[in-house]
Design a protein around this motif. Structure first.
Motif, PDB file in Angstrom:
ATOM      1  N   ILE A  86      19.845 -11.114  32.346  1.00 48.63           N
ATOM      2  CA  ILE A  86      20.387 -10.675  33.731  1.00 48.63           C
ATOM      3  C   ILE A  86      20.913 -11.623  34.454  1.00 48.63           C
ATOM      4  CG2 ILE A  86      19.500  -9.796  35.543  1.00 48.63           C
ATOM      5  CD1 ILE A  86      17.801  -7.887  34.244  1.00 48.63           C
ATOM      6  N   LYS A  87      20.236 -13.008  34.484  1.00 46.62           N
ATOM      7  CA  LYS A  87      20.726 -14.069  35.021  1.00 46.62           C
ATOM      8  C   LYS A  87      21.827 -14.414  34.595  1.00 46.62           C
ATOM      9  CE  LYS A  87      19.069 -18.751  36.015  1.00 46.62           C
ATOM     10  NZ  LYS A  87      18.357 -19.810  35.444  1.00 46.62           N
ATOM     11  N   LEU A  88      22.241 -14.425  33.204  1.00 45.47           N
ATOM     12  CA  LEU A  88      23.442 -15.039  32.507  1.00 45.47           C
ATOM     13  C   LEU A  88      24.504 -13.943  32.972  1.00 45.47           C
ATOM     14  CD1 LEU A  88      25.076 -16.832  30.682  1.00 45.47           C
ATOM     15  CD2 LEU A  88      24.303 -15.497  28.695  1.00 45.47           C
ATOM     16  N   LYS A  89      24.319 -12.689  33.145  1.00 49.37           N
ATOM     17  CA  LYS A  89      25.347 -11.726  33.451  1.00 49.37           C
ATOM     18  C   LYS A  89      25.419 -12.025  35.005  1.00 49.37           C
ATOM     19  CE  LYS A  89      24.165  -7.702  34.740  1.00 49.37           C
ATOM     20  NZ  LYS A  89      23.611  -6.339  35.016  1.00 49.37           N
ATOM     21  N   GLY A  90      24.695 -12.365  35.899  1.00 53.38           N
ATOM     22  CA  GLY A  90      24.892 -12.499  37.182  1.00 53.38           C
ATOM     23  C   GLY A  90      25.781 -13.776  37.359  1.00 53.38           C
ATOM     24  N   SER A  91      25.749 -14.597  36.674  1.00 55.32           N
ATOM     25  CA  SER A  91      26.661 -16.149  36.704  1.00 55.32           C
ATOM     26  C   SER A  91      28.111 -15.874  36.125  1.00 55.32           C
ATOM     27  CB  SER A  91      25.709 -17.106  35.840  1.00 55.32           C
ATOM     28  OG  SER A  91      26.050 -16.924  34.546  1.00 55.32           O
ATOM     29  N   ILE A  92      28.400 -14.683  35.693  1.00 56.63           N
ATOM     30  CA  ILE A  92      29.642 -14.623  35.188  1.00 56.63           C
ATOM     31  C   ILE A  92      30.882 -14.885  36.348  1.00 56.63           C
ATOM     32  CG2 ILE A  92      31.703 -13.192  34.329  1.00 56.63           C
ATOM     33  CD1 ILE A  92      29.379 -11.659  32.883  1.00 56.63           C
ATOM     34  N   GLY A  93      31.771 -15.947  35.934  1.00 49.42           N
ATOM     35  CA  GLY A  93      32.647 -16.401  37.046  1.00 49.42           C
ATOM     36  C   GLY A  93      32.182 -17.575  37.864  1.00 49.42           C
ATOM     37  N   THR A  94      30.858 -18.146  37.800  1.00 49.60           N
ATOM     38  CA  THR A  94      30.446 -19.012  38.538  1.00 49.60           C
ATOM     39  C   THR A  94      30.075 -20.230  37.939  1.00 49.60           C
ATOM     40  OG1 THR A  94      27.972 -18.585  38.338  1.00 49.60           O
ATOM     41  CG2 THR A  94      28.898 -17.198  40.044  1.00 49.60           C
ATOM     42  N   ASP A  95      29.728 -21.331  38.451  1.00 49.30           N
ATOM     43  CA  ASP A  95      29.455 -22.458  38.016  1.00 49.30           C
ATOM     44  C   ASP A  95      28.201 -22.520  36.949  1.00 49.30           C
ATOM     45  OD1 ASP A  95      31.778 -23.793  38.896  1.00 49.30           O
ATOM     46  OD2 ASP A  95      30.697 -24.903  40.504  1.00 49.30           O
ATOM     47  N   ASP A  96      27.243 -21.413  37.423  1.00 49.76           N
ATOM     48  CA  ASP A  96      26.071 -21.431  36.872  1.00 49.76           C
ATOM     49  C   ASP A  96      26.380 -20.991  35.343  1.00 49.76           C
ATOM     50  OD1 ASP A  96      24.568 -21.977  39.009  1.00 49.76           O
ATOM     51  OD2 ASP A  96      23.776 -20.155  39.540  1.00 49.76           O
ATOM     52  N   PHE A  97      27.513 -20.058  35.233  1.00 48.78           N
ATOM     53  CA  PHE A  97      27.689 -19.633  33.768  1.00 48.78           C
ATOM     54  C   PHE A  97      27.784 -21.046  32.891  1.00 48.78           C
ATOM     55  CE2 PHE A  97      30.719 -18.471  30.564  1.00 48.78           C
ATOM     56  CZ  PHE A  97      30.407 -17.351  30.112  1.00 48.78           C
ATOM     57  N   TRP A 110      34.567 -20.173  26.886  1.00 52.09           N
ATOM     58  CA  TRP A 110      33.932 -18.666  26.997  1.00 52.09           C
ATOM     59  C   TRP A 110      33.904 -18.436  28.478  1.00 52.09           C
ATOM     60  CZ3 TRP A 110      33.022 -14.676  24.044  1.00 52.09           C
ATOM     61  CH2 TRP A 110      33.095 -14.777  22.491  1.00 52.09           C
ATOM     62  N   PHE A 111      34.189 -19.205  29.394  1.00 53.30           N
ATOM     63  CA  PHE A 111      34.382 -18.990  30.803  1.00 53.30           C
ATOM     64  C   PHE A 111      35.649 -17.975  31.038  1.00 53.30           C
ATOM     65  CE2 PHE A 111      35.249 -19.419  35.109  1.00 53.30           C
ATOM     66  CZ  PHE A 111      34.168 -19.429  36.000  1.00 53.30           C
ATOM     67  N   SER A 112      36.622 -18.266  30.488  1.00 59.44           N
ATOM     68  CA  SER A 112      37.790 -17.377  30.836  1.00 59.44           C
ATOM     69  C   SER A 112      37.689 -16.034  30.177  1.00 59.44           C
ATOM     70  CB  SER A 112      39.262 -18.274  30.749  1.00 59.44           C
ATOM     71  OG  SER A 112      39.120 -18.802  29.654  1.00 59.44           O
ATOM     72  N   SER A 135      23.021 -25.931  28.701  1.00 60.22           N
ATOM     73  CA  SER A 135      21.562 -26.181  28.479  1.00 60.22           C
ATOM     74  C   SER A 135      21.458 -25.009  27.101  1.00 60.22           C
ATOM     75  CB  SER A 135      20.559 -25.813  29.454  1.00 60.22           C
ATOM     76  OG  SER A 135      20.805 -24.324  29.665  1.00 60.22           O
ATOM     77  N   SER A 136      22.032 -24.181  26.971  1.00 57.33           N
ATOM     78  CA  SER A 136      21.920 -23.224  25.614  1.00 57.33           C
ATOM     79  C   SER A 136      22.382 -23.909  24.451  1.00 57.33           C
ATOM     80  CB  SER A 136      22.609 -22.118  25.759  1.00 57.33           C
ATOM     81  OG  SER A 136      21.923 -21.186  26.745  1.00 57.33           O
ATOM     82  N   SER A 137      23.484 -24.506  24.874  1.00 59.32           N
ATOM     83  CA  SER A 137      24.327 -25.160  23.526  1.00 59.32           C
ATOM     84  C   SER A 137      23.380 -26.349  23.106  1.00 59.32           C
ATOM     85  CB  SER A 137      25.739 -25.668  24.067  1.00 59.32           C
ATOM     86  OG  SER A 137      26.253 -26.197  22.994  1.00 59.32           O
ATOM     87  N   SER A 138      22.826 -27.077  24.123  1.00 56.77           N
ATOM     88  CA  SER A 138      22.177 -28.191  23.660  1.00 56.77           C
ATOM     89  C   SER A 138      20.616 -27.793  22.964  1.00 56.77           C
ATOM     90  CB  SER A 138      21.922 -29.196  24.978  1.00 56.77           C
ATOM     91  OG  SER A 138      20.498 -29.312  25.596  1.00 56.77           O
ATOM     92  N   LYS A 139      20.142 -26.888  23.457  1.00 58.25           N
ATOM     93  CA  LYS A 139      19.014 -26.308  22.946  1.00 58.25           C
ATOM     94  C   LYS A 139      19.362 -25.637  21.375  1.00 58.25           C
ATOM     95  CE  LYS A 139      14.451 -25.189  22.765  1.00 58.25           C
ATOM     96  NZ  LYS A 139      13.768 -26.339  23.186  1.00 58.25           N
ATOM     97  N   ALA A 140      20.260 -25.014  21.437  1.00 57.26           N
ATOM     98  CA  ALA A 140      20.573 -24.591  19.974  1.00 57.26           C
ATOM     99  C   ALA A 140      20.813 -25.906  18.964  1.00 57.26           C
ATOM    100  CB  ALA A 140      21.976 -23.807  19.999  1.00 57.26           C
ATOM    101  N   ALA A 141      21.466 -27.038  19.583  1.00 57.17           N
ATOM    102  CA  ALA A 141      21.995 -27.956  18.786  1.00 57.17           C
ATOM    103  C   ALA A 141      20.344 -28.697  18.170  1.00 57.17           C
ATOM    104  CB  ALA A 141      22.567 -28.984  19.567  1.00 57.17           C
ATOM    105  N   THR A 142      19.347 -28.752  19.187  1.00 56.72           N
ATOM    106  CA  THR A 142      18.093 -29.311  18.715  1.00 56.72           C
ATOM    107  C   THR A 142      17.627 -28.565  17.635  1.00 56.72           C
ATOM    108  OG1 THR A 142      16.523 -27.937  20.144  1.00 56.72           O
ATOM    109  CG2 THR A 142      17.533 -30.063  21.257  1.00 56.72           C
ATOM    110  N   TYR A 143      17.432 -27.159  17.359  1.00 53.15           N
ATOM    111  CA  TYR A 143      16.916 -26.592  16.217  1.00 53.15           C
ATOM    112  C   TYR A 143      17.688 -27.250  14.991  1.00 53.15           C
ATOM    113  CZ  TYR A 143      14.861 -23.581  19.580  1.00 53.15           C
ATOM    114  OH  TYR A 143      14.047 -22.957  20.427  1.00 53.15           O
ATOM    115  N   ARG A 144      18.947 -27.721  15.051  1.00 53.80           N
ATOM    116  CA  ARG A 144      19.649 -28.107  13.777  1.00 53.80           C
ATOM    117  C   ARG A 144      19.418 -29.674  13.391  1.00 53.80           C
ATOM    118  NH1 ARG A 144      21.395 -23.417  15.962  1.00 53.80           N
ATOM    119  NH2 ARG A 144      22.376 -22.153  14.849  1.00 53.80           N
ATOM    120  N   LYS A 145      18.776 -30.346  14.668  1.00 58.38           N
ATOM    121  CA  LYS A 145      18.755 -31.673  14.288  1.00 58.38           C
ATOM    122  C   LYS A 145      17.347 -32.263  13.996  1.00 58.38           C
ATOM    123  CE  LYS A 145      22.082 -33.048  18.017  1.00 58.38           C
ATOM    124  NZ  LYS A 145      22.091 -33.156  19.325  1.00 58.38           N
ATOM    125  N   ASN A 146      16.410 -31.372  14.082  1.00 59.39           N
ATOM    126  CA  ASN A 146      14.856 -31.759  13.814  1.00 59.39           C
ATOM    127  C   ASN A 146      14.770 -32.079  12.465  1.00 59.39           C
ATOM    128  OD1 ASN A 146      13.794 -31.848  16.653  1.00 59.39           O
ATOM    129  ND2 ASN A 146      13.271 -29.547  16.247  1.00 59.39           N
TER     130      ASN A 146
END
Lengths: 276, 276
Positions: free
Chosen positions: B246-257, A223-225, B263-274
């Motif tokens: 807004i934070k995610l939008k501001g992170s486009i193109g940076t390492d924060d993205f 998704w980054f790119s 962290s989102s992907s790992s949170k989404a995964a926990t909902y599927r593991k419980n």
């Protein structure tokens, strides 16, 4: 079409190979990818041979680039100067303007036509490939003056996909709304929830939350790119979406709430009704 | 438990009746609902008898209110003053504070214990009811000092649901994040897209958009009172979510993205593991 090269033998590339076979193509399909991907692609029957990139490009009259967007751009810089006249280079990247610009810059004698199959699934890699991945799905092809690619177009149709032609910039503006915005919305939701201290949120939820966080499972590297090459459209979409959310919030308890729900519900229903 | 009344024989009410039967209850189940719902409920075997509201309340020792939130509140005002001691009134409403307040005001001799089964599906009505709708799903029950409802709790467990006890206010704060926020996010997305002039957005999309607009199909009438009775929590959740976006939008193109995606992907995964 006598020889095909697939560069990037992942889910999309390997599914393209399988779909070509199912549509009746029986010539060689050369895979260019990592060792592991090539093994999985051969095993699945998605490719018949393997070769290094430039060797594959030299021999093939269709070159299918099914890598992440940034890798496609890199590959175009490598193969563009050497691909011969009469060769069609196409790609399956999720944005089309940046890739089209790279092609315009680097592809000298070959023909380039960008594409984007709107197909996919959660699992990645050639082992998850399916011959019917494109069936009934939109397959966007660049609308470019003077580019002839009738044979390729007809293979895509024979795979069962719906060919939709539009300019690269219309494509990018459209998928900013229908694909990139939903991705960021889902990621932001999972991100917001991951920052909550309330532990009950990990227990007390229904299937709606699973729907809304499925896209958040998508890998950052892909998704980054995508987002980075469609930045302006994406930022405009996020800003417009935030306005819609603020309006909905402001309507709580009023008649507007019900009318927003009604128009949303009918829009959501159209996505399920279109013959595709 | 010798006689049960189900008030509101829709998807949840009728599924409760079928689940009770499957769990071994063989006494009468009186339905109170519209003519059409009663017919469908009898046909499905979810209820065994029908009666007007007050007549059903008089005879039953468990009264199960499975109506929309605003209707549950109205029903409590009607039945609260007449329900006899020894009767347990419970509900399946999606918010718990407002319903609990109505019960505290109106229920005189009977016992009230609020509940919320986190189960459902797109189809509505008794014809869509399933005996296993609650299996493996969370079933939240109010945690209230001095309320004894052990027999009811054990029926819920025998239906295969996971009983989770928490205060009404903790419940409402939790579902504001896990259910009401996702609903508004989905509705706002479909609303935003319905306001776009670009017609290609109706053609060029993938399965991600279908996931993200599924909740938007939900009917306004159900959601109006849910959101309205959880307004403060919901507004706080929407505001916090907008900040995350807004934070995610501001992170486009940076390492924060990439780190937000991770962290989102790992949170989404926990909902599927419980285990649930």
């Amino acid at each position: 079409m006598e020889k095909v090269a697939i560069v990037g033998v992942g889910l999309i590339g390997a599914s393209f190979g399988l779909a070509l076979r199912k549509a009746g193509y029986d010539g060689p399909i050369i895979g260019v990818s990592s060792e592991a991907a090539l093994e999985a692609g051969l095993e699945a029957g998605a490719i018949s041979d393997t070769a290094p990139l430039l060797e594959a490009v030299e021999q093939s009259d269709l070159i299918y680039l099914s890598q992440p967007v940034d890798r496609i751009i890199e590959t175009l810089a490598k193969i563009g100067p050497v691909a011969r006249a009469g060769t069609l280079i196409t790609d399956a990247g999720s944005t089309k303007v940046a890739i089209g610009q790279a092609a315009a810059e680097h592809v000298k004698r070959a023909t380039f036509l960008g594409g984007h199959p709107m197909a996919g699934k959660e699992a990645r890699g050639a082992t998850a490939a399916q011959a019917d991945l494109f069936v009934g799905r939109p397959y966007v092809l660049d609308q470019v003056e003077g580019v002839q690619a009738d044979e390729f177009r007809s293979w895509i149709r024979r795979m069962g996909a719906h060919v939709i032609e539009m300019s690269a910039s219309q494509h990018d503006a459209t998928v900013a709304l229908t694909s990139h915005l939903p991705q960021l919305i889902s990621t932001a939701l999972a991100s917001y929830l991951s920052a909550q201290s309330e532990t009950a949120i990990d227990q007390v939820f229904g299937s709606g939350l699973l729907d809304m966080t499925r896209l958040a499972l998508s890998p950052a590297d892909l998704w980054f790119s995508i987002i980075n090459t469609n930045r302006e459209n994406v930022i405009r979409a996020v800003d417009g979406y935030i306005e819609a959310l603020i309006k909905l919030k402001g309507s709580i308890g009023t008649d507007d709430f019900s009318s927003i729900f009604a128009s949303s519900s009918s829009k959501a229903a159209t996505y399920r009704k279109n013959p595709r």
